[in-house]
Scaffold this motif. Structure first.
Motif, PDB file in Angstrom:
ATOM      1  N   TYR A 370       0.822  -1.213   0.000  1.00 20.57           N
ATOM      2  CA  TYR A 370       0.000   0.000   0.000  1.00 20.57           C
ATOM      3  C   TYR A 370       0.852   1.257   0.000  1.00 20.57           C
ATOM      4  CZ  TYR A 370      -4.256  -2.671   0.319  1.00 20.57           C
ATOM      5  OH  TYR A 370      -5.292  -3.520   0.018  1.00 20.57           O
ATOM      6  N   SER A 371       2.046   1.169   0.577  1.00 17.18           N
ATOM      7  CA  SER A 371       2.951   2.317   0.514  1.00 17.18           C
ATOM      8  C   SER A 371       3.442   2.534  -0.916  1.00 17.18           C
ATOM      9  CB  SER A 371       4.137   2.108   1.458  1.00 17.18           C
ATOM     10  OG  SER A 371       4.795   0.873   1.189  1.00 17.18           O
ATOM     11  N   ALA A 372       3.597   1.457  -1.689  1.00 19.09           N
ATOM     12  CA  ALA A 372       3.978   1.580  -3.093  1.00 19.09           C
ATOM     13  C   ALA A 372       2.815   2.118  -3.920  1.00 19.09           C
ATOM     14  CB  ALA A 372       4.420   0.227  -3.640  1.00 19.09           C
ATOM     15  N   LYS A 373       1.612   1.706  -3.582  1.00 19.20           N
ATOM     16  CA  LYS A 373       0.435   2.217  -4.297  1.00 19.20           C
ATOM     17  C   LYS A 373       0.312   3.717  -4.115  1.00 19.20           C
ATOM     18  CE  LYS A 373      -4.548   1.507  -4.784  1.00 19.20           C
ATOM     19  NZ  LYS A 373      -5.739   0.752  -4.299  1.00 19.20           N
ATOM     20  N   ASP A 374       0.647   4.204  -2.937  1.00 13.74           N
ATOM     21  CA  ASP A 374       0.611   5.648  -2.701  1.00 13.74           C
ATOM     22  C   ASP A 374       1.583   6.384  -3.606  1.00 13.74           C
ATOM     23  OD1 ASP A 374      -1.301   5.343  -0.751  1.00 13.74           O
ATOM     24  OD2 ASP A 374       0.125   5.342   0.908  1.00 13.74           O
ATOM     25  N   LEU A 375       2.708   5.771  -3.919  1.00 18.15           N
ATOM     26  CA  LEU A 375       3.692   6.424  -4.781  1.00 18.15           C
ATOM     27  C   LEU A 375       3.130   6.671  -6.169  1.00 18.15           C
ATOM     28  CD1 LEU A 375       6.969   4.421  -4.032  1.00 18.15           C
ATOM     29  CD2 LEU A 375       6.220   6.564  -3.012  1.00 18.15           C
ATOM     30  N   ILE A 376       2.454   5.689  -6.744  1.00 18.89           N
ATOM     31  CA  ILE A 376       2.039   5.814  -8.135  1.00 18.89           C
ATOM     32  C   ILE A 376       0.800   6.680  -8.287  1.00 18.89           C
ATOM     33  CG2 ILE A 376       2.962   3.513  -8.574  1.00 18.89           C
ATOM     34  CD1 ILE A 376       0.135   2.549  -9.037  1.00 18.89           C
TER      35      ILE A 376
END
Length: 428
Positions: A370-376
């Motif tokens: 979910y932290s990676a999803k926030d990036l994109i």
């Protein structure tokens, strides 16, 4: 090839591809595969490309590793990739070591316009600037720029030995740190066993292996002392967003999808005379002259109407794509809008036909913490945060497993490493 400026966000292209079949007919298949890959690069013009391959060398890897080397050389020297002046290639080619061999390949390409790019050294616990083009193969266990591991042998007892495992690398791109993990999970050994329970025993095996991996990333180890469960935090590395993409071998829930495809069928059971073991199931319509709808064997899934798997991109079947739901609190995924990517016929005359060996499924996935999803979601591209696609050229449909792409942009500094992590960055 003009690449959009960093002010518009850093373009990232993630690709997962089971390339096993490429090395069985390299003259024809690799040419088509590379053409489609180059087209995706030309269309999206990414700054950073991560290509995760599984089954490097194919089934006959002893004889095919020379084809792998040619495949990599073509990628590194082609005119289409000439603006990518830095590269890191990690190929697990040490097939003589059953204890370590995973047949995984991680390939990374950096555009000449991309600045401030570092890769993490897991041994020194420092980031190092990426320069030039480097290839690592054979024994990757001694390479500090990655973590490689096979899943425990007892996870898949039906196989004498397995190549299933993962390779993890860590990057800092324009002050944004993240992990990229190439993964290959266990397959369904028998359609007959897969259909017996919902979820299948194979689904449970994949769940166990993926949990094993995620516990490492979340820094958790479970320990039991006198019947009490303790959570021990692993503080070896800073936690960063992670993208896990590869061949998960996720399958549709066999029992559920067969009952939906053959709702009123009568089942004929055929057994081996010497052992009385079930060898084949034939699903017939209860009327309509008892028409055969489905024939099921260990390695046979022959449904009379394949169009249902392609109709409306197979969206009606997504309700049976349940394996990721177990991890919904840890991993997310962009919306799937294409038909099942596996198993396409390897016969070039068969068009878009699936092989009748397995139920078509979305085996190859790109999953995000979910932290990676926030990036994109920091920067939208044409009102979309990302683009999830597969190869579209009909000529590619005889590649056994269709590669899956995810393209997105990240803003400079999104998910920026904390002060301690930045201080450990060094330039070499």
């Amino acid at each position: 090839m003009a690449v959009k400026t960093a002010a518009q966000g850093t373009g990232v292209l993630l690709v997962t591809a089971n390339v096993g079949s490429l090395f069985e007919d390299p003259e024809n298949l690799q040419k088509n595969w590379l053409r489609e890959f180059y087209q995706a690069v030309h269309t999206h013009k990414p700054h950073f490309i991560a290509l995760h391959c599984q089954e490097v060398g194919g089934k006959n890897y002893e004889a095919s590793m020379t084809h792998v080397d040619n495949f990599v050389k073509e990628l590194l020297s082609s005119d289409e990739m000439k603006e990518y002046n830095r590269a890191r290639v990690y190929l697990d080619e040490n097939y003589k070591s059953q204890e370590h061999f995973t047949a995984l390949g991680n390939l990374y390409f950096l555009h000449e316009s991309l600045k401030n790019t570092y890769q993490f050294d897991f041994k020194a616990k420092k980031y190092k600037r990426v320069t030039g083009k480097e290839i690592y193969s054979e024994t990757l266990e001694s390479t500090p720029m990655l973590e490689k591991e096979k899943f425990p042998k007892d996870y898949f007892p039906e196989s004498k030995w397995s190549r299933k495992g993962f390779i993890r690398t860590r990057w800092s791109v324009t002050d944004c740190a993240f992990d990229l993990v190439n993964i290959h999970l266990f397959h369904d050994a028998s359609n007959l066993i897969a259909w017996e329970t919902s979820p299948s025993v194979y689904s449970g095996t994949r769940q166990k292996a993926l949990s094993f991996l995620l516990e490492k990333f979340h820094g958790l180890q479970l320990s039991t002392i006198k019947y009490c469960l303790f959570v021990i935090t692993d503080q070896r590395y800073e936690k960063v967003p992670h993208f896990v993409f590869g061949d998960f071998n996720f399958r549709l829930d066999s029992k559920g999808v067969i009952e939906a495809l053959c709702p009123s069928a009568k089942i004929e059971t055929i057994r081996l005379p010497e052992t009385n073991q079930v060898n084949k199931l034939i699903f017939r319509e209860s009327n309509n002259d008892r028409k055969v709808m489905l024939q099921l064997e260990k390695k046979l899934f022959d449904y009379f109407n394949q169009d249902i798997f392609r109709q409306n991109n197979g969206v009606e079947l997504l309700e049976f794509d349940r394996e990721i739901s177990v991890f919904k609190d840890k991993l997310s995924e962009q919306e799937i809008s294409f038909p099942p990517s596996y198993p396409y016929s390897e016969d070039s005359s068969q068009g878009k036909q699936y092989m009748n060996t397995r139920c078509p499924s979305w085996c190859d996935r790109i999953l995000l913490s979910y932290s990676a999803k926030d990036l994109i979601h920091k920067v939208n591209d044409q009102n979309r945060s990302s683009i999830l696609i597969v190869f579209t050229d009909p000529a590619m449909c005889f590649i056994f497993v269709q590669p899956v792409f995810l393209f997105f942009r990240i803003a400079a500094g999104a998910g920026k490493p904390n002060a301690n992590m930045r201080n450990c960055c060094v330039v070499q």
